[in-house]
Every structure is written in structure tokens, then in C-alpha cells.
Scaffold this motif. Structure first.
Motif, PDB file in Angstrom:
ATOM      1  N   ARG A 270      -2.134  -2.992   5.973  1.00 39.36           N
ATOM      2  CA  ARG A 270      -1.495  -2.233   6.916  1.00 39.36           C
ATOM      3  C   ARG A 270      -0.125  -2.132   6.752  1.00 39.36           C
ATOM      4  O   ARG A 270       0.360  -1.288   6.978  1.00 39.36           O
ATOM      5  CB  ARG A 270      -1.643  -3.348   8.134  1.00 39.36           C
ATOM      6  N   LYS A 271       0.534  -2.927   5.759  1.00 43.67           N
ATOM      7  CA  LYS A 271       1.943  -2.702   5.320  1.00 43.67           C
ATOM      8  C   LYS A 271       1.955  -1.554   4.453  1.00 43.67           C
ATOM      9  O   LYS A 271       2.870  -0.579   4.543  1.00 43.67           O
ATOM     10  CB  LYS A 271       2.444  -3.871   4.417  1.00 43.67           C
ATOM     11  N   LEU A 272       1.175  -1.178   3.586  1.00 47.33           N
ATOM     12  CA  LEU A 272       0.830   0.210   2.902  1.00 47.33           C
ATOM     13  C   LEU A 272       0.759   1.167   3.781  1.00 47.33           C
ATOM     14  O   LEU A 272       1.582   2.263   3.522  1.00 47.33           O
ATOM     15  CB  LEU A 272      -0.290  -0.038   1.898  1.00 47.33           C
ATOM     16  N   VAL A 273      -0.030   1.012   4.732  1.00 50.98           N
ATOM     17  CA  VAL A 273      -0.106   2.128   5.740  1.00 50.98           C
ATOM     18  C   VAL A 273       1.104   2.362   6.456  1.00 50.98           C
ATOM     19  O   VAL A 273       1.849   3.524   6.579  1.00 50.98           O
ATOM     20  CB  VAL A 273      -1.216   1.965   6.807  1.00 50.98           C
ATOM     21  N   ASN A 274       1.908   1.354   7.107  1.00 48.58           N
ATOM     22  CA  ASN A 274       3.245   1.396   7.918  1.00 48.58           C
ATOM     23  C   ASN A 274       4.284   1.857   6.867  1.00 48.58           C
ATOM     24  O   ASN A 274       5.248   2.598   7.537  1.00 48.58           O
ATOM     25  CB  ASN A 274       3.282   0.140   8.545  1.00 48.58           C
TER      26      ASN A 274
ATOM     27  N   LEU B 296      -1.475   8.149   2.353  1.00 45.35           N
ATOM     28  CA  LEU B 296      -1.292   9.560   3.023  1.00 45.35           C
ATOM     29  C   LEU B 296      -2.509   9.508   4.093  1.00 45.35           C
ATOM     30  O   LEU B 296      -2.223   9.970   5.018  1.00 45.35           O
ATOM     31  CB  LEU B 296      -1.567  10.596   2.145  1.00 45.35           C
ATOM     32  N   PHE B 297      -3.836   9.119   3.576  1.00 50.13           N
ATOM     33  CA  PHE B 297      -4.919   9.162   4.598  1.00 50.13           C
ATOM     34  C   PHE B 297      -5.443   7.560   5.020  1.00 50.13           C
ATOM     35  O   PHE B 297      -6.664   7.645   5.391  1.00 50.13           O
ATOM     36  CB  PHE B 297      -5.991   9.930   4.042  1.00 50.13           C
ATOM     37  N   HIS B 298      -4.630   6.692   4.827  1.00 51.08           N
ATOM     38  CA  HIS B 298      -4.871   5.316   5.092  1.00 51.08           C
ATOM     39  C   HIS B 298      -6.149   4.953   4.335  1.00 51.08           C
ATOM     40  O   HIS B 298      -6.983   4.199   4.887  1.00 51.08           O
ATOM     41  CB  HIS B 298      -5.175   5.447   6.784  1.00 51.08           C
ATOM     42  N   GLN B 299      -6.196   5.321   3.140  1.00 51.64           N
ATOM     43  CA  GLN B 299      -7.215   4.913   2.325  1.00 51.64           C
ATOM     44  C   GLN B 299      -6.663   4.380   1.052  1.00 51.64           C
ATOM     45  O   GLN B 299      -5.706   4.916   0.681  1.00 51.64           O
ATOM     46  CB  GLN B 299      -8.319   6.001   1.873  1.00 51.64           C
ATOM     47  N   VAL B 300      -7.491   3.387   0.333  1.00 50.04           N
ATOM     48  CA  VAL B 300      -7.104   3.227  -1.209  1.00 50.04           C
ATOM     49  C   VAL B 300      -8.351   3.735  -1.945  1.00 50.04           C
ATOM     50  O   VAL B 300      -9.430   4.060  -1.310  1.00 50.04           O
ATOM     51  CB  VAL B 300      -6.968   1.642  -1.572  1.00 50.04           C
ATOM     52  N   PRO B 301      -8.144   4.236  -3.074  1.00 55.19           N
ATOM     53  CA  PRO B 301      -7.100   3.556  -4.139  1.00 55.19           C
ATOM     54  C   PRO B 301      -5.923   4.384  -3.873  1.00 55.19           C
ATOM     55  O   PRO B 301      -5.677   5.402  -3.471  1.00 55.19           O
ATOM     56  CB  PRO B 301      -7.579   3.958  -5.619  1.00 55.19           C
ATOM     57  N   LEU B 302      -4.907   3.604  -4.449  1.00 56.82           N
ATOM     58  CA  LEU B 302      -3.534   4.162  -4.045  1.00 56.82           C
ATOM     59  C   LEU B 302      -2.953   3.840  -5.887  1.00 56.82           C
ATOM     60  O   LEU B 302      -3.057   2.705  -6.139  1.00 56.82           O
ATOM     61  CB  LEU B 302      -2.687   3.503  -3.394  1.00 56.82           C
TER      62      LEU B 302
END
Length: 223
Positions: free
Chosen positions: A42-46, A51-57
Motif C-alpha cells: 500500500r505504501k508503494l501505491v500511495n 502506476l497500475f497498482h501492480q508489481v513487478p516494480l
């Protein structure tokens, strides 16, 4: 942002494994941040990293890259693993997507209910033996590589996929001698040989711990 390549994913294969493979073959060192809690995700999303609320990042070259295919194509293009012209690239994409179809089926296997796993295994084996592997066997009939005269990301993806298939079906390549020869050639490439050694950043087949972690981190999706 770190100048080093940093991968954000779970401590397991999934969609990140092909990215690990390609970076390893390109000789690119990378660090990994393993997601173990929903709060991390959620921190990565926030923070706007997903970009699309998905991993991989993947953090690379000052960018935060998402979407597996886009990441793979960027790495392949940057490190001369994407053919010499647009015609070779489209063939590389075709072969890569064909391999990805099979790998995607294998990726969902650990998350498949126990009473449906055999059915999924049968589907994987049938598709591989009847549709996918014959196409690659034919492509390798008169060539060392799938496309053109040099190593491409399609070759790397094919090696990864065939090794995954052999984990499930040890004799599946018995009627595909060209693919067997291809595997032997690929395994002696120094970067690949290194990546296949114990202690590398290559991940083992997914286990119950991996499945539980993924389900826990992404629990909000399944609520």
C-alpha cells in the motif's frame, strides 16, 4: 532514487523471474526488496510508485518501471537482446509471447485449488507438447538461435520456460532434440551458467511460504 537496479516483488519467481533472468544474462547487478506485508504494498501505491497498482516494480535508469512485458522489452533493447531491426523484433516478440503463455499457466499452478491441480497440469502439458514446443523445435531446426544470428531475449525466455516445464514433467523434451541441443548451448554461456549455480538470485519453485506471503500481501484484492 538509487542508481542501482532495484526489484520490488515477493521472494519467489512469479512475473519477476523472467526479469531476473534477463538482467543476469545482460550482466546487470540488481538488488531486491521483498514484499512481505500489505502495508509495504500500500505504501508503494500511495507513494505513486505503482502506476497500475501492480508489481513487478523495477527502479532503473531513474525510472520506476511496471508492466512485465514493458520492463523486459526495455532491458532487451538496452542490452542488445532485441534483434537488429524491426522485423527481427516482431519475431522475437512472437516467440517471447508464446513462451509467456506457457509460463503464465505454470505461475498460477501454486495458487490452484488442490482438487483442480491435476487438471491444470494436464492443460499445461498438452499445450506445451502439442502447440508450443513443436513451434520452437521447428524454429531451431536450422539455426542456433530463435531469431537471427545472435542471442535474444526470446532465447532466454525459452530456456527459462523449458527448465520450468522439466521441473513438472522431467521427460517432456524427450521428443524435441533441437530444444535439448539448444538448452545445452545456452547453459554454457557464462552469464547463464553463473545464474544456474546455487546461491544465485534465481528463485526455486514456489512453495507454501511463497503462496501464503503473496496471498497475505495482496489480501485486500481477495476480500
Amino acid at each position: 532514487m538509487s542508481e542501482k537496479v532495484v526489484l520490488y516483488y515477493f521472494n519467489g519467481r512469479g512475473k519477476m523471474e523472467s526479469i531476473r533472468w534477463l538482467l543476469a544474462v545482460a550482466g546487470v547487478e540488481f538488488e531486491e526488496v521483498y514484499l512481505t506485508t500489505e502495508e509495504q504494498f500500500r505504501k508503494l501505491v500511495n507513494d505513486g510508485a505503482l502506476l497500475f497498482h501492480q508489481v513487478p516494480l523495477v527502479e532503473m535508469d531513474g525510472m520506476k518501471l511496471v508492466q512485465t512485458k514493458a520492463i523486459l522489452n526495455y532491458i532487451a533493447a538496452k542490452y542488445n537482446l532485441y534483434g537488429k531491426d524491426i522485423k527481427e523484433r516482431v519475431m522475437i516478440d512472437m516467440y517471447s509471447d508464446g513462451v509467456r503463455d506457457v509460463m503464465d499457466m505454470i505461475m498460477v499452478l501454486p495458487f490452484t485449488p488442490a482438487d483442480q491441480k491435476q487438471k491444470q497440469l494436464d492443460k499445461i502439458q498438452e499445450k506445451a507438447k502439442e502447440r508450443s514446443l513443436p513451434a520452437y523445435e521447428k524454429a531451431l531446426a536450422d539455426s542456433q538461435f530463435l531469431v537471427g544470428s545472435q542471442l535474444s531475449c526470446a532465447d532466454v525466455h525459452l530456456l527459462e520456460a523449458t527448465l520450468m516445464l522439466e521441473e513438472l514433467f522431467p521427460t517432456i523434451l524427450s521428443t524435441f532434440p533441437k530444444i535439448q541441443d539448444f538448452q545445452k548451448r545456452m547453459k554454457v554461456i557464462p552469464a547463464i551458467k553463473k545464474f544456474l549455480q546455487p546461491g544465485s538470485q534465481r528463485k526455486p519453485p514456489p512453495d507454501e511460504v511463497y503462496v501464503k506471503t503473496v496471498m497475505s500481501v495482496l489480501s485486500f484484492i481477495f476480500k
